[in-house]
Design an enzyme around this catalytic site. Sequence first.
Site, PDB file in Angstrom:
ATOM      1  N   LYS A 129      -0.721   2.470   6.705  1.00 24.28           N
ATOM      2  CA  LYS A 129      -1.893   2.148   5.558  1.00 24.28           C
ATOM      3  C   LYS A 129      -2.194   3.464   4.757  1.00 24.28           C
ATOM      4  O   LYS A 129      -2.393   4.471   5.486  1.00 24.28           O
ATOM      5  CB  LYS A 129      -2.972   1.683   6.481  1.00 24.28           C
ATOM      6  CG  LYS A 129      -2.815   0.242   7.107  1.00 24.28           C
ATOM      7  CD  LYS A 129      -4.374  -0.103   7.665  1.00 24.28           C
ATOM      8  CE  LYS A 129      -4.251  -1.655   7.875  1.00 24.28           C
ATOM      9  NZ  LYS A 129      -5.431  -2.097   8.187  1.00 24.28           N
ATOM     10  N   ASP A 185     -16.138  -3.746  12.437  1.00 21.00           N
ATOM     11  CA  ASP A 185     -15.706  -4.688  11.393  1.00 21.00           C
ATOM     12  C   ASP A 185     -14.828  -5.805  11.874  1.00 21.00           C
ATOM     13  O   ASP A 185     -13.735  -6.227  11.521  1.00 21.00           O
ATOM     14  CB  ASP A 185     -15.128  -3.936  10.086  1.00 21.00           C
ATOM     15  CG  ASP A 185     -14.782  -4.619   9.053  1.00 21.00           C
ATOM     16  OD1 ASP A 185     -15.688  -5.410   8.685  1.00 21.00           O
ATOM     17  OD2 ASP A 185     -13.956  -4.509   8.304  1.00 21.00           O
ATOM     18  N   GLY A 202      -5.888  -4.663   1.050  1.00 21.49           N
ATOM     19  CA  GLY A 202      -7.130  -4.658   1.616  1.00 21.49           C
ATOM     20  C   GLY A 202      -8.211  -4.209   0.788  1.00 21.49           C
ATOM     21  O   GLY A 202      -8.140  -3.285  -0.075  1.00 21.49           O
ATOM     22  N   GLY A 203      -9.700  -4.167   1.149  1.00 21.61           N
ATOM     23  CA  GLY A 203     -10.659  -3.529   0.579  1.00 21.61           C
ATOM     24  C   GLY A 203     -10.697  -2.044   0.950  1.00 21.61           C
ATOM     25  O   GLY A 203     -11.262  -1.298   0.073  1.00 21.61           O
ATOM     26  N   MET A 204     -10.041  -1.541   1.682  1.00 21.19           N
ATOM     27  CA  MET A 204      -9.974  -0.219   2.369  1.00 21.19           C
ATOM     28  C   MET A 204      -8.778   0.313   1.833  1.00 21.19           C
ATOM     29  O   MET A 204      -8.600   1.605   1.474  1.00 21.19           O
ATOM     30  CB  MET A 204     -10.569  -0.076   3.662  1.00 21.19           C
ATOM     31  CG  MET A 204     -10.770   1.476   3.969  1.00 21.19           C
ATOM     32  SD  MET A 204     -11.322   1.663   5.315  1.00 21.19           S
ATOM     33  CE  MET A 204     -11.457   3.465   5.750  1.00 21.19           C
ATOM     34  N   ALA A 205      -7.596  -0.244   2.329  1.00 20.08           N
ATOM     35  CA  ALA A 205      -6.171   0.512   2.438  1.00 20.08           C
ATOM     36  C   ALA A 205      -5.118  -0.586   1.826  1.00 20.08           C
ATOM     37  O   ALA A 205      -5.397  -1.895   1.845  1.00 20.08           O
ATOM     38  CB  ALA A 205      -6.083   0.885   3.584  1.00 20.08           C
ATOM     39  N   ASN A 206      -4.077  -0.048   1.318  1.00 24.42           N
ATOM     40  CA  ASN A 206      -2.878  -0.769   1.091  1.00 24.42           C
ATOM     41  C   ASN A 206      -2.181  -0.743   2.249  1.00 24.42           C
ATOM     42  O   ASN A 206      -1.814   0.463   2.884  1.00 24.42           O
ATOM     43  CB  ASN A 206      -2.275  -0.384  -0.136  1.00 24.42           C
ATOM     44  CG  ASN A 206      -3.135  -0.650  -1.286  1.00 24.42           C
ATOM     45  OD1 ASN A 206      -3.953  -1.359  -1.193  1.00 24.42           O
ATOM     46  ND2 ASN A 206      -3.155   0.271  -2.264  1.00 24.42           N
ATOM     47  N   VAL A 207      -1.407  -1.816   2.663  1.00 20.33           N
ATOM     48  CA  VAL A 207      -0.627  -1.761   3.863  1.00 20.33           C
ATOM     49  C   VAL A 207       1.018  -1.990   3.314  1.00 20.33           C
ATOM     50  O   VAL A 207       1.301  -2.721   2.664  1.00 20.33           O
ATOM     51  CB  VAL A 207      -0.776  -2.780   4.764  1.00 20.33           C
ATOM     52  CG1 VAL A 207      -0.156  -2.600   6.038  1.00 20.33           C
ATOM     53  CG2 VAL A 207      -2.286  -2.738   5.078  1.00 20.33           C
TER      54      VAL A 207
END
Length: 676
Positions: A40, A134, A20-25
Site C-alpha cells: 500500500k 474505520d 482507495g481514499g487513502m492509498a493505492n494497493v
Amino acid sequence: MRTGYTLSGRYRIVRALGEGGMANVYLAHDLILDRDVSVKLLRLDLRDDPSTIRRFQREALAATELVNPNIVQVYDVGEENGMQYLVMEYVEGTDLKAYIKDHFPIAYQEVIQIMEQILSAVQTAHEHNIIHRDLKPQNILIDQNRVAKITDFGIAVALSEHSLTQTNTVLGSVHYLSPEQARGGMATKKSDIYSLGIILYELLTGTVPFEGETAVSIALKHFQSEIPSVREIDPRIPQALENVVLKATSKRPEDRYVDAASMAADLKTSLSPKRAGERKFTPVQDDDGETKVLPLSALSSAAPVAAEAATKADSKPAAKADDEETPQKVDKKGRKKTRHPRRRKFLLAGLVVLLLVAGILIGMALFRPQMTSVPDVTGRTETVAKSRMQDAYLSVGKVHKTASSKVKVNRVVRTEPRSGTQLKRETVVDLWISTGPKRYKLADYQGDSYASTAAKLEALGFTVHRESVHSTSVPAGKIMQQSVNAGERVVPSRTDITFTVSTGSATVTLADLTDKTKAQAQSYATNHNLNLAFDYAYSSDVTKGRVIKQSPGEGAVVQEGDEVTLTLSRGAESESSSSVDQFSVNVKIPFDNSDSESESDDSDESSSSSSSSASNLVQIYLKDQDHSLSTIYKQMTITADTSVTLPFTVASGKAGAYKVVRDGHVIASDSHVTKN
C-alpha cells in the site's frame, strides 16, 4: 507505480490491485522471502503532511503486533523517494462489500460465522489497545476459503484529519460512523462496536441503514435518527438477532456491548430456539444530567400568563378594600381625585417575568455540567499523573502497561481519552504506563539463510552486519555464528548483531607444480587447502622424486578441498625395474560423528566448534618402493564414510604397509601388504 518497479530493492510490483481514499494497493513479490505480498502506497496528497506520515508509520508498526488469523498481517513499513509504503499479507479473494453484493441474501448462520471471525479480530486489536476507527466492509477481505480478514488496522487515524475534505473517502466510511465520531468526538472501542453493528445490518439486509446525498446528511442521521428495523425488511430475522444489531448501534456508547467478545457471545446464541420469545431491545432511558434549554416560545408565553394572574389578584375584594384605604386628593374645584391601580398591575407583572427569567438563568448555571480538559501527563510518574487528574476534577480509571521506546520506564505514555479532550468533571481517564522499550528474544540462527534472517531482523529495527568466511562444510549463504547469543532479550533499535556467513569453499587457481619435490607439492596443497593424490612413473627426463605432471593442470580453477593428482618420477627405468609388483588395496575409512553429537547437546558451545566437529581429518601413510611410513602419503577431510584406493609398487616377493590416522588416532594399519 509501473509494473516491474522494485521497491527498496526488495518488493517487485506485479500489478495494481485497487485504489482507495487513502492509498493505492499493488500486488508485489518479495524477492528475499520469495512470496507474494500486498503493498500500500500512501496517496500523493497525504505524503506532504508530517503528522499523517508519523501516524501512518506509528500505527502501522503497532499493527504488526496483532497476531490473529482474521487480521491481515503487516510485514514491513518503509519509505522510498518520499513514498510511504506498507507491506502486508496478500489475501487472494474479494472484500466483504463485493461479497455481500454477489451472494445476498446470505444465510443467517453464515452471517454469524463471518461476524464471529470479524469480532475475534477486533477483540484482539482492542486487547492491544488498538482501535480500528474505520471498520467497513471494504476493509474486510474474504479469501477463497471464506475466511474473513480485517485490514488497515490503525491506518484510519491518519486519514481522520483529512476526511472532511475528501468527499469520496467520507462517503465510503460515513455509513459506518458512530454518533460520537459524527459529532467530532474521539473514537473509542465502543465506536468500533457501533461500526460492527452497521456491518451486521448490511449482511442481513444487503444495504446500509442511512443514505444521503452528502456525507454531512448521513452523519446527521447517525446521531439523530433511530436505526431502521431489520425485521421490517426481512420479517424472518429472529428478534434475538435484530437485538444484536440494535444493542451494537445504540446511540449512547454505554448502551452498547462492553466489548467485541460480549457481542460475539450474544450473536452466537441469537438463532437458538430458547430465545424465540425475546422482546425487542430498548436502551435504558435515564437522566444523564444534561441541561435542558427551554425554547424561546415558552419564555414569551410566560409573561402574559403572569400578567393575567396579577390582574385577577387585583380585582379581588381584598384589592378593593385596599383601594378604599388609599388617601384621596382634592383638586382646585373641590373634586376628589381617585388613584387607579393600573400602574401597580404592570409593575407586578414585570416583576414576575423578571423573576421567572432570573430563575431560568440560575437553573441553567446550577445544572449545566461542569467541563474540564484532560491534562497532558505524558512522561510523568503515575503518582504525579493521578495528582494532576485530581486537580483537573477527573478520576483515574484503569492503569495499563505498555512498551515504549520513547518514554522512560514507569512514566505515562498516553491517556484515554487523549490530553486536551473536553470532558465532564469526575469522568474516568485511563493511564498507559511505560514498561520501557519492547524487547525481542533472539533465536538461534545458525544454519539459517542470512538474507531472510537479516531482512526479518532489520524490519524489527536491528542493525545487522555480515562477516563472510570460506567453509567447506557449511553451504554458501548460511549463518555459521552470531554475535548475540540465542535466548537473549534485547531492544531491537539499540542492538547491533553480526552474523558470520559462509561463502562456501574458496576457489584456487592451480600453479605449475611440475618439477616440484613431493615436499614442496605437499606444502603448496596445505597452504591452499587442497588434497593430493600421487601416481608414479619412470622418467629419464625428470629427476626421481619430482613431479612429472599434474591433474588438473596449471591454471585450472578448483574448490578448496578438491583433490589434485600428481605423477612423481621414479627416475630412469633400469633392468631391475621390471622385477617389481604393482597392485592396489581398497581401504574403507569410517566417519566418526561422536564429537559432533556431544557438542550439539552442549548449548554453550559456539557454532564454529560445532562446524569443525562435523568433519574428520584423515592422514594416510604408505610404505613401498616409492613411499615411507615417516611421511604422509595423503591427507583429506571427510564428512561421511569414505573408501580410498592405495597403490603399491614393491619388489617382487616383497611386502608393503599402510597406516590410517583419523583425528590423531590410528584406526587402521597393515604391515604386510602383498599382491595376493
